[in-house]
Design an enzyme around this catalytic site. Structure first.
Site, mmCIF file in Angstrom:
data_model
loop_
_atom_site.group_PDB
_atom_site.id
_atom_site.type_symbol
_atom_site.label_atom_id
_atom_site.label_comp_id
_atom_site.label_asym_id
_atom_site.label_seq_id
_atom_site.Cartn_x
_atom_site.Cartn_y
_atom_site.Cartn_z
ATOM 1 C CD GLU A 127 -2.754 1.159 2.681
ATOM 2 O OE1 GLU A 127 -3.444 1.960 2.930
ATOM 3 O OE2 GLU A 127 -2.870 0.079 3.121
ATOM 4 N N PRO B 272 -23.794 37.126 9.969
ATOM 5 C CG PRO B 272 -24.801 35.390 11.283
ATOM 6 C CD PRO B 272 -24.000 35.919 10.069
ATOM 7 C CG ASP C 131 -23.787 48.312 4.607
ATOM 8 O OD1 ASP C 131 -23.324 49.277 4.008
ATOM 9 O OD2 ASP C 131 -24.299 47.321 4.110
ATOM 10 C CE LYS D 277 -27.823 53.036 2.296
ATOM 11 N NZ LYS D 277 -26.880 52.136 1.647
ATOM 12 N N GLY E 297 -23.431 43.129 6.113
ATOM 13 C CA GLY E 297 -24.055 42.136 7.036
ATOM 14 C C GLY E 297 -24.907 41.359 6.290
ATOM 15 N N GLY E 298 -24.707 39.916 6.684
ATOM 16 C CA GLY E 298 -25.423 39.098 6.236
ATOM 17 C C GLY E 298 -25.037 38.707 4.853
ATOM 18 C CG ASP E 299 -26.237 36.412 0.702
ATOM 19 O OD1 ASP E 299 -25.408 35.606 0.391
ATOM 20 O OD2 ASP E 299 -26.857 37.068 -0.288
ATOM 21 C CB THR F 125 -28.960 35.505 5.089
ATOM 22 O OG1 THR F 125 -29.921 36.734 5.620
ATOM 23 C CG2 THR F 125 -29.730 34.199 5.393
ATOM 24 C CB ALA F 126 -29.524 38.284 9.640
ATOM 25 C CG MET G 200 -32.964 45.659 8.447
ATOM 26 S SD MET G 200 -32.456 46.240 6.812
ATOM 27 C CE MET G 200 -33.560 45.211 5.678
#
Length: 473
Positions: free
Chosen positions: A22, A229, A252, A274, A305-307, A335-336, A388
């Protein structure tokens, strides 16, 4: 340094392997990948080596090793479990100045096999000088994760352009700067995304821009990167690499401090965050900013943030990049909804509770919740996730109840999910807002509505801060 690291050209060269088991099979395969002509000397062959013989890929001498077997060989590997055979192979090789490797016997080796990261023609060899082969493999595993599989194709692209670049840019220092920019910029990112033809076109454009003059610009590239997240361990490998290569990061407010800490220390950082009714930069200005930075030749990361494509307005940004001819890529993030729900122990779907899930945003261009079709969201077999939506929750609650959602539907709000500051408050649709207010919950927060929330106390596994005590009924 105990060993000199070198790379041997074995294509078409005769090489000998002593042993047919082997371990010998692994060494034979390594030699074949390097293009060697392999002869195996062993009284019998194991299954793997025998399969190579049947395929016509090796030659086999069915007998014990003899010193004359080394005549004309470029190198030899002894892979037997018999010390006397290994010693005989090593002695005969040393007498003929043939490089020799004896498996698991460093004292008999003229050379050793490293752990290999193969991105041909890019090849990385890792060795501990025989001190700890397992450690070498662990280091290799880390390099495997850090290096995209397309590095080999990128090297071949560079090879195709090498002579053209040399002619177009005769100054060596300027040529080096061009290569450094090109191999870390748009062509590389497009190649890593499997867009080989686009990578070649991008390289053509960069070379044309460079020959037109150093001030002509056009080298930049924009990456829209999902920061997840909050927990930095949830970043993709590509996202982490881009953060450490970026010239400028436009971020962000939802990006966690932990993720921000992974950005290259000398990268420029621009806050485009924002909040409700308070924009650091209007979206149109962000779009123009990305174009300007790319045209300045910078590697730009737009960190969200997230996607980027889940309420992140990534689609609006890439529309502008497309219109302006700026090369870009999208790097998805957790994503969150999925990240926060998982860390809160709330399955978004469950065969006993919910067979579908809906994501909605608590505010839109027209105003908080005004564009939502509430009737379609009232479904006892569906989980509703509101992004949000903290400030708009009283209106969301009233709209859902008005359209038939029971007031005692379970609901949860997750503050700063997946981070050490995570808090989860549960209640019903009718009292959740008051509970969250009493607990001092603030944005960023995610709301989950549906019977799956009942599983939170049973399945919760991650504890940032403890859930506030339940309010008395």
């Amino acid at each position: 340094m105990q060993y000199l690291p070198i790379f041997l050209r074995l294509a078409g060269q005769p090489c000998l392997v002593v042993g047919g088991g082997e371990i010998a099979a692994r060494k034979v395969n390594a030699l074949l990948r390097a293009g060697a002509r392999v002869r195996v000397v062993a009284p019998a062959l194991g299954e793997d080596v025998h399969r190579l013989l049947l395929a016509g890929r090796i030659e086999h001498l069915a007998r014990r090793f003899e010193p004359s077997d080394l005549d004309g060989q470029a190198l030899v590997i002894s892979a037997t479990d018999r010390r006397e055979v290994n010693e005989a192979v090593a002695a005969a090789a040393q007498a003929r100045n043939v490089p020799v490797n004896v498996v698991d016997c460093p004292d008999l080796c003229g050379f050793i096999f490293p752990a290999i990261v193969d991105r041909s023609p890019v090849v990385i060899a890792v060795s501990t000088g025989g001190a700890s082969p397992v450690l070498a493999r662990l280091v290799r595993a880390r390099l495997e994760m850090a290096l995209p599989a397309a590095y080999g194709r990128l090297a071949l692209l560079a090879e195709r352009f090498r002579q053209r670049v040399k002619v177009a840019l005769p100054d060596a220092s300027r040529r080096r700067r061009f290569w450094e920019a090109a191999l870390q910029g748009g062509p590389a990112e497009l190649m890593f995304n499997g867009q080989d033809a686009a990578a070649e076109r991008c390289f053509e454009g960069l070379l044309a821009a460079e020959t037109a003059g150093p001030a002509s610009g056009g080298r930049g590239f924009v990456s829209l990167v999902g920061a997840g997240p909050g927990d930095p361990d949830l970043l993709t490998l590509r996202a982490l690499r881009l953060l450490q290569e970026a010239d400028v990061v436009v971020y962000d407010r939802l990006v966690s401090a932990e993720v921000m800490g992974l950005i290259r220390t000398d990268a420029e950082r621009i806050n485009a965050g924002k909040a409700s009714s308070r924009h650091t930069l209007p979206q149109e200005e962000i779009n123009c900013l990305l174009v300007r930075l790319a045209r300045e030749g910078k590697r730009v990361v737009r960190l969200k943030g997230g996607d980027p494509f889940i309420f992140g307005r990534g689609g609006e940004e890439i529309e502008t990049l497309l219109e302006q001819g700026i090369p870009f890529q999208i790097v998805p993030g957790v994503t969150a909804a999925t990240g926060c729900a998982a860390y809160a122990g709330i399955p978004l779907t469950h065969r006993d509770h919910a067979q579908s899930v809906a994501f909605v945003t608590g505010h839109s261009r027209e105003g908080q919740g005004s564009s939502v079709d509430w009737a379609r969201l009232v479904n006892p077999q569906q989980t509703l996730v509101v992004y949000m939506g903290l400030q708009a929750f009283p209106e969301i609650r009233d709209q859902l109840i008005r359209h038939g959602c029971p007031a005692d539907t379970l609901a949860a709000i997750i503050e700063q999910g997946t981070t050490v500051r995570q808090r989860v408050v549960t209640g019903t649709l009718v009292d959740l807002y008051e509970r969250a207010t009493a607990a001092g919950i603030v944005s960023p927060a995610l709301i989950i509505i549906g019977s799956v929330v009942a599983l939170h106390r049973q399945l919760a596994w991650y504890h940032g801060q403890a859930e506030p005590p339940a309010q008395p009924d």
